[in-house]
Design a protein around this motif. Structure first.
Motif, PDB file in Angstrom:
ATOM      1  N   SER A   1      -6.432  -5.057  -3.114  1.00 19.89           N
ATOM      2  CA  SER A   1      -5.810  -3.854  -3.652  1.00 19.89           C
ATOM      3  C   SER A   1      -5.252  -3.007  -2.502  1.00 19.89           C
ATOM      4  CB  SER A   1      -6.826  -3.031  -4.425  1.00 19.89           C
ATOM      5  OG  SER A   1      -7.309  -3.720  -5.559  1.00 19.89           O
TER       6      SER A   1
ATOM      7  N   MET B   1      -5.115   0.391  -5.936  1.00 21.55           N
ATOM      8  CA  MET B   1      -4.334  -0.210  -7.020  1.00 21.55           C
ATOM      9  C   MET B   1      -4.244  -1.717  -6.815  1.00 21.55           C
ATOM     10  SD  MET B   1      -1.297   2.590  -7.641  1.00 21.55           S
ATOM     11  CE  MET B   1      -0.736   2.575  -5.934  1.00 21.55           C
TER      12      MET B   1
ATOM     13  N   GLU C   1      -0.457  -3.396 -10.422  1.00 19.68           N
ATOM     14  CA  GLU C   1       0.001  -2.003 -10.514  1.00 19.68           C
ATOM     15  C   GLU C   1       0.487  -1.393  -9.215  1.00 19.68           C
ATOM     16  OE1 GLU C   1      -3.366   0.134 -11.997  1.00 19.68           O
ATOM     17  OE2 GLU C   1      -4.711  -0.583 -10.410  1.00 19.68           O
ATOM     18  N   ASN C   2       0.585  -2.170  -8.115  1.00 21.66           N
ATOM     19  CA  ASN C   2       1.111  -1.588  -6.876  1.00 21.66           C
ATOM     20  C   ASN C   2       2.487  -2.174  -6.567  1.00 21.66           C
ATOM     21  OD1 ASN C   2       0.769  -4.063  -5.339  1.00 21.66           O
ATOM     22  ND2 ASN C   2      -1.413  -3.577  -5.170  1.00 21.66           N
TER      23      ASN C   2
END
Length: 255
Positions: free
Chosen positions: A153, A157, A161-162
């Motif tokens: 991540s 995120m 979602e990044n």
């Protein structure tokens, strides 16, 4: 000794002397005492021509044994087997995988290459968790129903979602070449020839999702999926290679 005998003796000595000079001049090609030496020299020369192994390359899988890997104890994990030069991570409930024992071979300025296949299932077949400086991060291939590709991540995120979120179509039963580069302030990744990640890590929080915490510092996991792996290696980059890779990454920033 009469004159005739002396003359013959002198002639014989001259003949032998000339024969010796001739052998020396031609390198004693027909001399059996030096034949083995010449063969040994030729063998030595041949050995010198043999390409030397790159000292910066670390094989992560020999195709025969688990080597330095162990089965990750996620709880509910499937078994891991070696067959026909492949490492097979059987589907778990839901996560299965392997983890590198001990310290990571490298933390920055290196690249990992491998081939992976989704043999069965419909989610990620290669969750490659790799060390990055004092932390780790995962490249997810085929997550969230089969297509999401990205890093989990960044700043809390995950890959869905990044800014690294991408979507690829992965076919079951097909091998994919996967490559990650962990550079000083950038992480890059490719699936086959397509670059899927090129992210600046300056002042970013890098970590894994808690579900694959046990994959640190280096590991590969699957989610409700059977994955196959082969041809895995890590290569440490020289200072010049790392600088060149970083320059290329900055030039090729993804939109």
């Amino acid at each position: 000794m009469n004159t005739t005998s002396l003359t013959r003796l002198n002639a014989l000595m001259i003949t032998l002397t000339l024969a010796g000079v001739s052998l020396l001049a031609t390198g004693c090609e027909n001399c059996p005492c030096l034949g083995d030496s010449k063969k040994d020299g030729a063998k030595a020369a041949a050995k010198d021509d043999t390409p030397k192994a790159d000292p910066n390359v670390i094989s992560l899988f020999d195709g025969k044994t688990m080597g330095n890997w162990k089965v990750t104890d996620f709880g509910g994990q499937g078994e891991v087997e070696i067959k026909d030069g492949e490492m097979i991570i059987h589907l778990g409930s839901p996560i299965s995988g392997i983890t590198w024992k001990g310290q990571a071979p490298a933390k920055v300025n290196y690249e990992i290459t491998l081939e992976a296949m989704r043999a069965d299932g419909s989610d990620f077949f290669c969750g490659l968790t790799f060390p990055y400086k004092d932390s780790a991060i995962s490249l997810i291939c085929g997550g969230w129903g089969g297509g999401v590709t990205g890093l989990s991540s960044i700043d809390g995120m995950d890959a869905s979602e990044n800014e690294t979120t991408g979507y690829l179509t992965y076919e079951n039963g097909k091998w994919y070449k996967i490559k990650v580069q962990a550079l000083e302030n950038r992480i890059c990744a490719w699936v086959d020839e397509k670059q899927v990640v090129n992210v600046d890590t300056t002042d970013r929080l890098i970590d894994t999702r808690i579900e694959v915490e046990l994959s640190k510092p280096l590991g590969i996991s699957t989610f409700a999926t059977t994955g196959k792996l082969r041809n895995m290696q890590l290569r440490k980059l020289t200072e010049a290679e790392a600088a060149a890779a970083l320059a290329a990454a900055k030039k090729a920033e993804l939109p």
